[in-house]
Write a protein that holds these residues in place. Structure first.
Motif, PDB file in Angstrom:
ATOM      1  N   THR A  62      18.191 -17.852   5.855  1.00 63.17           N
ATOM      2  CA  THR A  62      17.687 -16.968   4.798  1.00 63.17           C
ATOM      3  C   THR A  62      18.597 -17.014   3.579  1.00 63.17           C
ATOM      4  O   THR A  62      18.130 -17.095   2.432  1.00 63.17           O
ATOM      5  CB  THR A  62      17.580 -15.522   5.316  1.00 63.17           C
ATOM      6  N   LEU A  63      19.903 -16.970   3.803  1.00 67.86           N
ATOM      7  CA  LEU A  63      20.855 -16.997   2.691  1.00 67.86           C
ATOM      8  C   LEU A  63      20.807 -18.328   1.953  1.00 67.86           C
ATOM      9  O   LEU A  63      20.813 -18.371   0.714  1.00 67.86           O
ATOM     10  CB  LEU A  63      22.269 -16.727   3.217  1.00 67.86           C
ATOM     11  N   VAL A  64      20.745 -19.431   2.707  1.00 72.06           N
ATOM     12  CA  VAL A  64      20.675 -20.753   2.063  1.00 72.06           C
ATOM     13  C   VAL A  64      19.365 -20.902   1.303  1.00 72.06           C
ATOM     14  O   VAL A  64      19.337 -21.421   0.177  1.00 72.06           O
ATOM     15  CB  VAL A  64      20.826 -21.864   3.123  1.00 72.06           C
ATOM     16  N   SER A  65      18.259 -20.433   1.901  1.00 62.29           N
ATOM     17  CA  SER A  65      16.962 -20.511   1.220  1.00 62.29           C
ATOM     18  C   SER A  65      16.977 -19.713  -0.074  1.00 62.29           C
ATOM     19  O   SER A  65      16.443 -20.161  -1.102  1.00 62.29           O
ATOM     20  CB  SER A  65      15.856 -20.001   2.143  1.00 62.29           C
ATOM     21  N   SER A  66      17.607 -18.548  -0.050  1.00 63.36           N
ATOM     22  CA  SER A  66      17.686 -17.729  -1.262  1.00 63.36           C
ATOM     23  C   SER A  66      18.454 -18.449  -2.357  1.00 63.36           C
ATOM     24  O   SER A  66      18.078 -18.400  -3.538  1.00 63.36           O
ATOM     25  CB  SER A  66      18.359 -16.387  -0.942  1.00 63.36           C
ATOM     26  N   ALA A  95      12.275  -8.098   1.468  1.00 66.46           N
ATOM     27  CA  ALA A  95      13.146  -9.187   1.904  1.00 66.46           C
ATOM     28  C   ALA A  95      14.290  -8.663   2.768  1.00 66.46           C
ATOM     29  O   ALA A  95      14.696  -9.301   3.746  1.00 66.46           O
ATOM     30  CB  ALA A  95      13.701  -9.924   0.685  1.00 66.46           C
ATOM     31  N   ILE A  96      14.816  -7.491   2.405  1.00 65.66           N
ATOM     32  CA  ILE A  96      15.879  -6.879   3.210  1.00 65.66           C
ATOM     33  C   ILE A  96      15.328  -6.432   4.564  1.00 65.66           C
ATOM     34  O   ILE A  96      15.975  -6.588   5.613  1.00 65.66           O
ATOM     35  CB  ILE A  96      16.502  -5.689   2.448  1.00 65.66           C
ATOM     36  N   VAL A  97      14.112  -5.893   4.559  1.00 60.05           N
ATOM     37  CA  VAL A  97      13.495  -5.419   5.809  1.00 60.05           C
ATOM     38  C   VAL A  97      13.312  -6.573   6.788  1.00 60.05           C
ATOM     39  O   VAL A  97      13.523  -6.417   8.001  1.00 60.05           O
ATOM     40  CB  VAL A  97      12.144  -4.733   5.509  1.00 60.05           C
ATOM     41  N   TRP A  98      12.944  -7.772   6.271  1.00 59.88           N
ATOM     42  CA  TRP A  98      12.720  -8.903   7.162  1.00 59.88           C
ATOM     43  C   TRP A  98      13.990  -9.340   7.884  1.00 59.88           C
ATOM     44  O   TRP A  98      13.932  -9.962   8.950  1.00 59.88           O
ATOM     45  CB  TRP A  98      12.161 -10.097   6.375  1.00 59.88           C
ATOM     46  N   ILE A  99      15.165  -9.026   7.313  1.00 63.60           N
ATOM     47  CA  ILE A  99      16.417  -9.399   7.954  1.00 63.60           C
ATOM     48  C   ILE A  99      16.674  -8.555   9.201  1.00 63.60           C
ATOM     49  O   ILE A  99      17.440  -8.941  10.084  1.00 63.60           O
ATOM     50  CB  ILE A  99      17.594  -9.251   6.948  1.00 63.60           C
ATOM     51  N   ARG A 136       0.818  -1.205   0.000  1.00 65.34           N
ATOM     52  CA  ARG A 136       0.000   0.000   0.000  1.00 65.34           C
ATOM     53  C   ARG A 136       0.859   1.266   0.000  1.00 65.34           C
ATOM     54  O   ARG A 136       0.439   2.309  -0.491  1.00 65.34           O
ATOM     55  CB  ARG A 136      -0.917   0.031   1.230  1.00 65.34           C
ATOM     56  N   ILE A 137       2.065   1.181   0.565  1.00 66.76           N
ATOM     57  CA  ILE A 137       2.922   2.360   0.597  1.00 66.76           C
ATOM     58  C   ILE A 137       4.011   2.294  -0.469  1.00 66.76           C
ATOM     59  O   ILE A 137       4.915   3.136  -0.485  1.00 66.76           O
ATOM     60  CB  ILE A 137       3.561   2.537   1.990  1.00 66.76           C
ATOM     61  N   GLY A 138       3.934   1.275  -1.360  1.00 69.25           N
ATOM     62  CA  GLY A 138       4.828   1.227  -2.505  1.00 69.25           C
ATOM     63  C   GLY A 138       6.108   0.443  -2.320  1.00 69.25           C
ATOM     64  O   GLY A 138       7.048   0.598  -3.121  1.00 69.25           O
ATOM     65  N   MET A 139       6.202  -0.440  -1.322  1.00 66.87           N
ATOM     66  CA  MET A 139       7.432  -1.193  -1.083  1.00 66.87           C
ATOM     67  C   MET A 139       7.463  -2.442  -1.956  1.00 66.87           C
ATOM     68  O   MET A 139       6.479  -3.177  -2.050  1.00 66.87           O
ATOM     69  CB  MET A 139       7.545  -1.581   0.392  1.00 66.87           C
ATOM     70  N   SER A 140       8.600  -2.707  -2.599  1.00 61.01           N
ATOM     71  CA  SER A 140       8.743  -3.872  -3.472  1.00 61.01           C
ATOM     72  C   SER A 140       9.082  -5.119  -2.652  1.00 61.01           C
ATOM     73  O   SER A 140       9.500  -5.032  -1.488  1.00 61.01           O
ATOM     74  CB  SER A 140       9.858  -3.627  -4.493  1.00 61.01           C
TER      75      SER A 140
END
Length: 533
Positions: free
Chosen positions: A465-469, A17-21, A8-12
């Motif tokens: 997270t890195l391995v999953s990516s 994904a970076i924010v979740w870290i 809703r605020i325009g975040m991709s």
């Protein structure tokens, strides 16, 4: 807060994904820091309450700011004539939201650090298992209510709290968190930390902080260090499941749709995935219900590690103070013999009026205990069950079967919420009691030890997270293609980590296996012995 709220605020998605870290990263730094500061706190209200109150207050503000981020930014910039649809307003909204996400992660870690140490400080050693079991029960209730809220149109029911699901949930969360922290602070009296003497004079700067963390890590008892090692691999396993189980079940739901309709439009693909998300959310609800039920039942089945002190003999005076502290030695109960009921059992029933009634109730409730099932062994079995379930993803092809799988995994999750915290809390409580008997204080108290434990939880999430990516990069298919099994491989990777965690758990010391004699500490008889599985 899901992707739709950030959208809703325009975040991709890539930025999200970076924010979740930020969460795991803040857990690595914030909880040990808060642990050290709270251990050194000498406030007359207690060590933990100032941080619980401060963290809770910052959490409430962060939730409300995030829920109304778009409206706040648009309203403020509109005062200066900015166009709400301009790129500048969009970027400002994203930056505003990221700032409050960071503050929310820091504040949540602050209140969590305070609450976990609060439990350790205010429960005697023999009740640590049960106190942490009840903490798991409360977490289970919150999870069930949270997942249930996904099926209810909250803005329609509570329009006075907001016009979106996230706004209403944020207000409800603020009321629940503020109320529970208030009740805990008002009705639980902490031991006055001023009796511990002045805090260390060493400055808690950046370099001093890391030096103290290093020294504290070196001083960890073997049992606590092994629990942290288990948690490292345990959370490598749990992170993929908790983050991707809804996607995994959703993929199973859309596979037949995509096979039958290979030329679907983007709008039709979005609609199919919206339906899949609801199916995955229902599986998480089943998972939460199973975990909650297991947290309620398991304390009755697991043989408690520590013997609760017998009820004190009542004197003729109704107002005579009753002390639960004992001295002297007592022969321990051999492994395999049901122990007296633990606090989690007694909390269901009022205290019996006399010792004979207490003994009868003890024998009755002890019949539910499985003689060989200690907390350590239950934790081993939970790792093996989780690994087995992740291996079964090779054979699961329907959302119904995957939902059943998620429900079974809820049993393992209940042990992960209980066992490590109970084992560490009991060890800390025991060492604190020994230190107080000698007139000193434990060098590493609950705050810093639980902070280090949280490092063992947060750091593997970053690795996972890195391995999953990397797995997604190799195995992921297009969004509208059937047969995408990339999430399945991520979860199987977690199952392998769970096997390592099971082996590491088998190396933990089995408190009480094999008998022996040990003196009581704060009314507790500890059972020590072999390390056999």
């Amino acid at each position: 807060m899901g992707y739709g709220d950030f959208q809703r605020i325009g975040m991709s998605k890539s930025l999200l994904a970076i924010v979740w870290i930020i969460g795991p990263l803040s857990g690595v730094i914030v909880q040990p820091y808060i642990g050290i500061r709270s251990d050194n706190c000498r406030n007359r209200f207690g060590k933990r309450k100032p941080f619980m109150i401060g963290g809770a207050g910052a959490t409430l503000i962060s939730f409300l700011a995030l829920a109304w981020a778009r409206e706040i930014v648009h309203g403020l910039l509109a005062l200066f004539g900015a166009d709400p649809e301009s790129q500048f307003v969009k970027v400002a909204s994203i930056c505003f939201a990221i700032f409050w996400v960071c503050l929310l992660d820091v504040s949540i870690n602050t209140v969590q650090a305070g609450i976990r140490a609060f439990i350790v400080d205010n429960a005697p050693t023999h009740q640590q298992e049960d106190a942490n079991a009840w903490a798991g029960v409360i977490l289970g209730i919150g999870s069930v209510l949270g997942y249930l809220s996904g099926y209810v149109n909250l803005p329609k029911i509570m329009p006075f709290f907001g016009n979106t699901q996230f706004k209403v949930l944020s207000v409800i969360t603020c009321i629940a968190l503020g109320g529970t922290v208030f009740v805990s602070c008002v009705f639980v009296t902490e031991r006055d930390p001023r009796h511990d003497g002045p805090p260390p004079t060493e400055k808690v700067g950046v370099i001093a902080f890391f030096k103290q963390i290093y020294r504290s890590a070196r001083r960890l008892s073997p049992q606590i260090r092994k629990v942290c090692e288990v948690q490292f691999f345990n959370w490598i396993g749990w992170f993929p499941f908790l983050f991707y189980i809804t996607t995994y079940i959703g993929q199973l739901h859309v596979n037949p749709i995509f096979r039958a309709n290979p030329d679907m439009s983007p709008a039709e693909i979005d609609e199919a995935w919206a339906s899949a998300t609801r199916v995955g959310s229902f599986a998480l609800l089943i998972f939460a219900i199973t975990s909650f039920s297991s947290n309620m039942l398991l304390p009755f089945l697991v043989v408690p590690t520590y013997r609760a002190p017998p009820p004190p003999k009542r004197t003729s005076s109704f107002h005579s103070p009753l002390s639960t502290h004992r001295s002297g030695n007592q022969t321990t109960t051999p492994l395999g013999t049901p122990l007296p009921m633990s606090a989690s059992m007694t909390s269901f029933f009022p205290p019996p009026p006399d010792e004979a009634s207490h003994s009868r109730l003890t024998r009755l409730l002890s019949l539910a205990q499985i003689p060989w099932l200690t907390l350590r062994r239950a934790w081993i079995l939970s790792h093996l069950l989780f690994a087995l379930c992740m291996g079964l993803t090779f054979f699961i092809t329907t959302p119904f079967a995957a939902t059943i799988l998620a429900g079974v995994v809820g049993l393992s999750w209940a042990l992960s919420l209980w066992a490590p915290f109970a084992l560490i809390s009991a060890e800390i409580s025991k060492r604190d009691a020994e230190a107080r008997k000698t007139g000193g204080i434990n060098d590493d108290q609950a705050g810093v030890v639980l902070g280090l434990h949280n490092v063992a939880i947060s750091a593997p999430q970053i690795l996972a997270t890195l391995v999953s990516s990397a797995i997604f990069r190799i195995a992921q298919k297009g969004r509208g293609e059937p047969g995408d099994d990339s999430v399945g491989w991520v979860m199987r990777f977690g199952g392998v980590a769970a096997l390592v965690a099971a082996y590491m758990t088998s190396r933990l010391r089995e408190e009480g296996a094999g008998g022996g004699v040990k003196g009581k500490e704060d009314g507790v008889v500890e059972r020590r012995g072999s390390e056999s599985v």
